[in-house]
Scaffold this motif. Structure first.
Motif, PDB file in Angstrom:
ATOM      1  N   GLN A  34       3.463  16.288 -14.704  1.00 54.52           N
ATOM      2  CA  GLN A  34       3.334  15.785 -13.398  1.00 54.52           C
ATOM      3  C   GLN A  34       4.188  16.379 -12.230  1.00 54.52           C
ATOM      4  O   GLN A  34       3.722  16.303 -11.035  1.00 54.52           O
ATOM      5  CB  GLN A  34       3.515  14.172 -13.269  1.00 54.52           C
ATOM      6  CG  GLN A  34       5.162  13.763 -13.716  1.00 54.52           C
ATOM      7  CD  GLN A  34       5.421  12.509 -13.473  1.00 54.52           C
ATOM      8  OE1 GLN A  34       6.054  12.151 -12.485  1.00 54.52           O
ATOM      9  NE2 GLN A  34       4.833  11.676 -14.356  1.00 54.52           N
ATOM     10  N   THR A  48      10.918  10.254 -13.599  1.00 56.00           N
ATOM     11  CA  THR A  48       9.976   9.934 -14.827  1.00 56.00           C
ATOM     12  C   THR A  48       9.789  11.263 -15.525  1.00 56.00           C
ATOM     13  O   THR A  48       9.737  11.347 -17.006  1.00 56.00           O
ATOM     14  CB  THR A  48       8.530   9.675 -14.171  1.00 56.00           C
ATOM     15  OG1 THR A  48       8.617   8.335 -13.521  1.00 56.00           O
ATOM     16  CG2 THR A  48       7.493   9.498 -15.421  1.00 56.00           C
ATOM     17  N   ASP A 276      -3.167   4.958 -19.416  1.00 56.30           N
ATOM     18  CA  ASP A 276      -2.385   3.771 -19.182  1.00 56.30           C
ATOM     19  C   ASP A 276      -3.230   2.778 -18.108  1.00 56.30           C
ATOM     20  O   ASP A 276      -3.648   3.178 -17.259  1.00 56.30           O
ATOM     21  CB  ASP A 276      -1.168   4.112 -18.310  1.00 56.30           C
ATOM     22  CG  ASP A 276      -0.640   3.073 -17.591  1.00 56.30           C
ATOM     23  OD1 ASP A 276      -0.571   1.764 -18.029  1.00 56.30           O
ATOM     24  OD2 ASP A 276       0.221   3.325 -16.449  1.00 56.30           O
ATOM     25  N   THR A 280      -0.033   2.633 -12.164  1.00 57.64           N
ATOM     26  CA  THR A 280       1.214   3.391 -11.399  1.00 57.64           C
ATOM     27  C   THR A 280       1.401   2.523  -9.983  1.00 57.64           C
ATOM     28  O   THR A 280       0.539   2.000  -9.244  1.00 57.64           O
ATOM     29  CB  THR A 280       0.803   4.675 -11.213  1.00 57.64           C
ATOM     30  OG1 THR A 280       0.537   5.516 -12.468  1.00 57.64           O
ATOM     31  CG2 THR A 280       2.086   5.389 -10.233  1.00 57.64           C
ATOM     32  N   THR A 377       0.249  12.833  -6.045  1.00 60.84           N
ATOM     33  CA  THR A 377       0.212  11.497  -5.708  1.00 60.84           C
ATOM     34  C   THR A 377       1.190  10.984  -4.798  1.00 60.84           C
ATOM     35  O   THR A 377       0.921  10.187  -3.777  1.00 60.84           O
ATOM     36  CB  THR A 377       0.254  10.620  -6.875  1.00 60.84           C
ATOM     37  OG1 THR A 377       1.178  11.066  -7.673  1.00 60.84           O
ATOM     38  CG2 THR A 377      -1.092  10.701  -7.948  1.00 60.84           C
ATOM     39  N   THR A 427       6.958   7.115  -7.387  1.00 65.27           N
ATOM     40  CA  THR A 427       5.966   6.140  -8.192  1.00 65.27           C
ATOM     41  C   THR A 427       6.822   5.833  -9.508  1.00 65.27           C
ATOM     42  O   THR A 427       7.553   6.327  -9.768  1.00 65.27           O
ATOM     43  CB  THR A 427       4.493   6.840  -8.497  1.00 65.27           C
ATOM     44  OG1 THR A 427       4.879   7.992  -9.058  1.00 65.27           O
ATOM     45  CG2 THR A 427       3.814   7.435  -7.231  1.00 65.27           C
ATOM     46  N   TRP A 428       6.257   4.649 -10.097  1.00 70.58           N
ATOM     47  CA  TRP A 428       6.826   4.204 -11.289  1.00 70.58           C
ATOM     48  C   TRP A 428       5.684   3.815 -12.264  1.00 70.58           C
ATOM     49  O   TRP A 428       4.447   3.486 -11.586  1.00 70.58           O
ATOM     50  CB  TRP A 428       7.757   2.902 -10.793  1.00 70.58           C
ATOM     51  CG  TRP A 428       8.744   3.084  -9.978  1.00 70.58           C
ATOM     52  CD1 TRP A 428       8.610   3.301  -8.505  1.00 70.58           C
ATOM     53  CD2 TRP A 428      10.016   3.425 -10.212  1.00 70.58           C
ATOM     54  NE1 TRP A 428       9.944   3.620  -8.113  1.00 70.58           N
ATOM     55  CE2 TRP A 428      10.666   3.535  -9.022  1.00 70.58           C
ATOM     56  CE3 TRP A 428      10.853   3.110 -11.632  1.00 70.58           C
ATOM     57  CZ2 TRP A 428      12.306   3.657  -9.239  1.00 70.58           C
ATOM     58  CZ3 TRP A 428      12.254   3.334 -11.261  1.00 70.58           C
ATOM     59  CH2 TRP A 428      12.960   3.464  -9.928  1.00 70.58           C
ATOM     60  N   ALA A 429       5.789   3.462 -13.569  1.00 69.34           N
ATOM     61  CA  ALA A 429       5.030   3.041 -14.346  1.00 69.34           C
ATOM     62  C   ALA A 429       4.953   1.477 -14.328  1.00 69.34           C
ATOM     63  O   ALA A 429       6.025   0.975 -13.997  1.00 69.34           O
ATOM     64  CB  ALA A 429       5.582   3.466 -15.877  1.00 69.34           C
ATOM     65  N   HIS A 497      -0.915  -0.799  -6.846  1.00 67.14           N
ATOM     66  CA  HIS A 497      -1.204  -0.129  -7.900  1.00 67.14           C
ATOM     67  C   HIS A 497      -2.544   0.871  -8.041  1.00 67.14           C
ATOM     68  O   HIS A 497      -3.311   0.210  -7.489  1.00 67.14           O
ATOM     69  CB  HIS A 497      -1.483  -1.046  -9.024  1.00 67.14           C
ATOM     70  CG  HIS A 497      -0.032  -2.020  -9.378  1.00 67.14           C
ATOM     71  ND1 HIS A 497       0.461  -2.147 -10.606  1.00 67.14           N
ATOM     72  CD2 HIS A 497       0.659  -2.898  -8.713  1.00 67.14           C
ATOM     73  CE1 HIS A 497       1.452  -3.110 -10.647  1.00 67.14           C
ATOM     74  NE2 HIS A 497       1.545  -3.408  -9.291  1.00 67.14           N
ATOM     75  N   SER A 500      -3.888   6.604 -12.897  1.00 67.60           N
ATOM     76  CA  SER A 500      -3.879   7.853 -12.827  1.00 67.60           C
ATOM     77  C   SER A 500      -4.312   8.522 -13.983  1.00 67.60           C
ATOM     78  O   SER A 500      -3.540   8.734 -15.131  1.00 67.60           O
ATOM     79  CB  SER A 500      -2.269   8.333 -12.685  1.00 67.60           C
ATOM     80  OG  SER A 500      -1.786   7.921 -11.179  1.00 67.60           O
TER      81      SER A 500
END
Length: 526
Positions: A34, A48, A276, A280, A377, A427-429, A497, A500
């Motif tokens: 990424q 990340t 997932d 995200t 993103t 961005t985060w999970a 959210h 991705s």
């Protein structure tokens, strides 16, 4: 639409690049990650890409499965004694570091100490512990001042930053300094001599790794090195990366540009899939140390102009099944999710925001926005903010750089005149924002908080109460109170959210479905 048409056409027609060191054998797995890998220390940074690297190189004491249940990982198991005040962990036999040295209990103790010096969840363990010590080579003990039911979850958590185990000599490095040795005990060895930031990173199977017997599930179970060698190729141009995947020059693309997904799906040799399903989380982070966002009224005024759908569509296009607005600081669908206190975020009015900015006393102070131009993103959301700040009449200084540079610069607390910053995107999970224990960015403990350094004694006090809450209903009540106050403090602006998908060649095997990016277990068939 012109941009999307151009990119899609380019991906279909451009010649694929010659990837340096390309191997024709199936034993090498070639990945476009990424982002650029610039920091190798999972304690020093929450990036990340560093976490993804670390899950290859290091092991964890505990892991979690798809139900967020804690499972043994490097540990063989644990005992709980003294009415929940004492935990004794026993390590699996036969685990070794990449230099051949055995993994010992004292390595775990040193790694935990370094981890809890910076990690928000770890800090909760640290202040509640009475002692931590190695009992012998395979056992270590944590004694608590009083029972803390979240201890196992803290050691097992997959969100930033996990508690990775390093040799004692490495873990003895100050948590405020980056490590200079990258010896782990995970399924892959990091090939430091082949690392070229901005271009490539390489890993080799660690033959001494002994996987668990259970099947892999999220961060628990067997971590198999099914590829003999793994190469990360940093290709910042999406059209070039797409062409490389279509031609077979690379095998796996972690986050394709959403505009290119239809082109990739038409190729029968490529699989496009959501690894997932949680999604995200987007974020606009504000620096509370310097003008103008040191003024809470200006931070609240900005909320009035935010339209989450503008950001989400910038990332995924006009595909409503790929995104959800979420007027919450907590993960959509999670047990703490609420929209309490979010009225300002639902206004979506530039004119009202301009009025509020004037009333708050904004006088044209320069706003330095860090823009990660090579992270599609994040870059897409960043461009929306740049346009919005200009329409609000703010004096924007738009600083474009690669993601690695942004990761380094966001750690600076200096004023903007000396290399500081005011806003950036990341961005985060989804699990990173599941609750107050996981949410690094919700800490408001000033100089010890995550980048942006917000301060709120009220939020910190509520967070302490959350950890001691006797049941889920009380946790939800406190999390709601935290959110109501957070919309007054505005540590950052939540941006909803989105999904991705990843894309990979059809001969790639073992792709793990997980909200945390995990590259072990992947291999290639002939």
């Amino acid at each position: 639409m012109r941009r999307r048409t151009f990119i899609a056409t380019a991906a279909a027609t451009f010649a694929a690049p010659r990837v340096h060191g390309q191997a024709t054998a199936t034993r090498t797995l070639r990945i476009v990650p990424q982002a650029n890998l610039t920091s190798l220390d999972p304690v020093w940074t929450t990036a990340t890409i560093t976490r993804t690297h670390s899950y290859l190189v290091y092991d964890t004491i505990l892991g979690v499965d798809a139900n967020f249940q804690v499972k043994p990982q490097l540990a063989d198991g644990w005992q709980i004694e003294d009415d929940g005040r004492t935990y004794i962990f026993t390590l699996r036999e036969g685990q070794r570091f990449h230099n051949g040295e055995p993994v010992l209990a004292r390595d775990c103790v040193a790694s935990i100490r370094r981890w809890w010096a910076r990690d928000g969840f770890g800090q909760e363990v640290a202040k509640r512990h009475d002692s931590i010590e190695a009992l012998d080579d395979r056992r270590f003990r944590i004694r608590l001042k009083r029972p803390f039911s979240h201890l196992l979850a803290a050691l097992a958590k997959p969100n930033a930053s996990p508690c990775f185990v390093m040799p004692e000599s490495v873990a003895s490095t100050s948590a405020d300094q980056q490590i200079t040795s990258w010896i782990g005990s995970g399924p892959y060895r990091f090939l430091r001599d082949e690392w070229v930031p901005g271009s490539r990173a390489a890993y080799a199977r660690f033959e001494g790794y002994v996987p668990r017997r259970e099947e892999p599930e999220w961060t628990s179970g067997a971590k198999r090195a099914n590829a003999e060698r793994m190469e990360w190729h940093i290709i910042s141009d999406p059209a070039t990366a797409g062409a490389a995947l279509q031609s077979g020059e690379v095998d796996f693309w972690e986050i394709p540009l959403h505009d290119l997904l239809p082109v990739l799906r038409r190729n029968r040799n490529i699989i496009v899939e959501n690894r997932d399903t949680i999604g995200t989380v987007g974020m606009l982070r504000l620096n509370h140390l310097h003008p103008p966002f040191d003024n809470p009224e200006i931070r609240r005024a900005l909320l009035l102009a935010i339209n989450q759908e503008d950001y989400l569509k910038a990332v995924v296009g006009d595909h409503p099944e790929m995104f959800n607005a979420s007027y919450s600081y907590w993960t959509l669908g999670g047990p703490m999710h609420t929209e309490a206190g979010a009225d300002a975020l639902k206004v979506r009015s530039v004119e009202r925001a301009k009025e509020a900015l004037a009333k708050a006393g904004y006088r044209g102070e320069r706003v330095v926005q860090l823009h990660a131009s090579d992270f599609p993103t994040i870059a897409a959301q960043s461009l929306v903010t740049a346009d919005l700040l200009r329409r609000l009449g703010m004096n924007l200084d738009f600083v474009a750089a690669d993601w690695g540079t942004v990761v380094q610069r966001r750690a600076s607390r200096e004023p903007i005149e000396r290399g500081g910053w005011n806003v950036f995107h990341t961005t985060w999970a989804g699990p990173d924002w599941m609750d107050p224990a996981a949410a690094v960015g919700m800490r408001t403990n000033g100089p010890n908080a995550w980048f942006g350094w917000p301060t709120s004694e009220k939020i910190e006090a509520l967070r302490e109460q959350w950890f001691d809450a006797p049941n889920l209903a009380e946790q939800k009540r406190i999390a709601t109170a935290i959110q109501v106050e957070a919309f007054q403090v505005v540590p950052h602006v939540p941006l909803g959210h989105f999904l991705s998908p990843s894309a990979w060649r059809s001969n790639v095997t073992g792709v793990l479905r997980s909200p945390v990016v995990l590259f072990y277990n992947m291999g290639k068939s002939a």
